[in-house]
Design a protein around this motif. Structure first.
Motif, PDB file in Angstrom:
ATOM      1  N   VAL A 213       1.057  -1.221  -0.143  1.00 50.55           N
ATOM      2  CA  VAL A 213       0.011   0.025   0.101  1.00 50.55           C
ATOM      3  C   VAL A 213       0.798   1.189   0.099  1.00 50.55           C
ATOM      4  O   VAL A 213       1.962   1.256   0.559  1.00 50.55           O
ATOM      5  N   THR A 214       0.609   2.163  -0.796  1.00 46.13           N
ATOM      6  CA  THR A 214       1.289   3.413  -0.916  1.00 46.13           C
ATOM      7  C   THR A 214       0.448   4.538  -1.058  1.00 46.13           C
ATOM      8  O   THR A 214      -0.955   4.382  -0.823  1.00 46.13           O
TER       9      THR A 214
ATOM     10  N   PHE B 135      -7.869   1.454  -0.513  1.00 43.03           N
ATOM     11  CA  PHE B 135      -7.721   0.823   0.666  1.00 43.03           C
ATOM     12  C   PHE B 135      -8.577   1.611   1.474  1.00 43.03           C
ATOM     13  O   PHE B 135      -9.315   0.729   2.378  1.00 43.03           O
ATOM     14  N   ALA B 136      -9.069   2.850   1.759  1.00 40.23           N
ATOM     15  CA  ALA B 136      -9.942   3.277   2.539  1.00 40.23           C
ATOM     16  C   ALA B 136     -11.253   2.718   2.186  1.00 40.23           C
ATOM     17  O   ALA B 136     -12.086   2.501   3.079  1.00 40.23           O
ATOM     18  N   SER B 137     -11.495   2.504   1.174  1.00 37.50           N
ATOM     19  CA  SER B 137     -12.726   1.862   0.534  1.00 37.50           C
ATOM     20  C   SER B 137     -12.899   0.321   1.183  1.00 37.50           C
ATOM     21  O   SER B 137     -13.863  -0.151   1.625  1.00 37.50           O
TER      22      SER B 137
ATOM     23  N   LYS C 126     -14.062  -8.328  -2.935  1.00 39.67           N
ATOM     24  CA  LYS C 126     -13.456  -7.622  -4.654  1.00 39.67           C
ATOM     25  C   LYS C 126     -12.101  -6.882  -4.071  1.00 39.67           C
ATOM     26  O   LYS C 126     -11.260  -6.772  -4.985  1.00 39.67           O
ATOM     27  N   LEU C 127     -12.042  -6.190  -3.021  1.00 42.40           N
ATOM     28  CA  LEU C 127     -10.789  -5.281  -2.681  1.00 42.40           C
ATOM     29  C   LEU C 127      -9.681  -5.938  -2.185  1.00 42.40           C
ATOM     30  O   LEU C 127      -8.543  -5.663  -2.380  1.00 42.40           O
ATOM     31  N   ALA C 128      -9.881  -6.973  -1.627  1.00 35.30           N
ATOM     32  CA  ALA C 128      -8.925  -7.941  -0.803  1.00 35.30           C
ATOM     33  C   ALA C 128      -7.717  -8.314  -1.415  1.00 35.30           C
ATOM     34  O   ALA C 128      -6.479  -8.134  -1.068  1.00 35.30           O
TER      35      ALA C 128
ATOM     36  N   ASP D 128      -6.507 -12.048   1.326  1.00 34.19           N
ATOM     37  CA  ASP D 128      -7.448 -12.984   1.132  1.00 34.19           C
ATOM     38  C   ASP D 128      -6.354 -14.188   0.920  1.00 34.19           C
ATOM     39  O   ASP D 128      -5.210 -14.256   0.672  1.00 34.19           O
ATOM     40  N   PRO D 129      -7.022 -15.399   1.407  1.00 33.70           N
ATOM     41  CA  PRO D 129      -6.081 -16.679   1.301  1.00 33.70           C
ATOM     42  C   PRO D 129      -5.398 -17.056   0.097  1.00 33.70           C
ATOM     43  O   PRO D 129      -4.180 -17.374   0.102  1.00 33.70           O
TER      44      PRO D 129
END
Length: 163
Positions: free
Chosen positions: A66-67, A74-76, A126-128, A134-135
């Motif tokens: 994350v940048t 990331f906020a979403s 969707k964002l993970a 996510d795994p």
């Protein structure tokens, strides 16, 4: 009309390096360095979303996942996670028996909180993968801190008594 991207989305170089699958010969173009200034938490996040940000952002920043340019995405994710946590707490307080009600015509219908929770969870799913949360996207991450076990050395120098 612009062409749409098809196929599997590209993995970030950092994620490939952590998984041990990075091959310089297969890189399409040079990626810019991912480490920049630490992302600042945007204003307007709920209390739960802010808590998720505080827990995950430092870890993801250290991994280079994350940048500053990823702040909104990331906020979403954090807001969706916060909404999911809040609605799950609300639903747990209500109890499973109160998740449905009967309409005037006799049909059984779910309360709106269930839909809110499910939509937040879908957004999280969707964002993970974009952040290795996510795994599947986390599978095979190589931890540089933990030493790799040498089973031959353990077998030779730490014998066990076989009964």
């Amino acid at each position: 009309m612009p062409a749409t991207k098809q196929g599997r989305p590209r993995k970030p170089k950092v994620l490939k390096e952590l998984q041990g699958t990075y091959r310089p010969g297969r890189e399409v173009q040079k990626e810019k360095p991912t480490k920049g200034p630490k992302p600042r938490k945007p204003k307007g996040l709920s209390r739960q979303a802010s808590s998720v940000w505080d827990q995950l952002c430092p870890k993801l920043y250290e991994l280079g996942l994350v940048t500053e340019v990823d702040v909104l995405t990331f906020a979403s994710y954090c807001q969706a996670a916060g909404d999911y946590l809040q609605t799950t707490r609300t639903l747990n307080k209500l109890g499973c028996d109160n998740w449905y009600f009967e309409t005037a015509t006799g049909y059984r219908q779910q309360i709106p909180e269930l839909s809110v929770r499910d939509k937040a969870f879908q957004q999280m799913i969707k964002l993970a993968p974009r952040f290795g949360l996510d795994p599947v996207s986390r599978e095979g991450l190589i931890s540089t801190d933990a030493p790799t076990p040498d089973f031959v050395e353990e077998f030779l120098f730490k014998p066990r008594v076989i009964a």
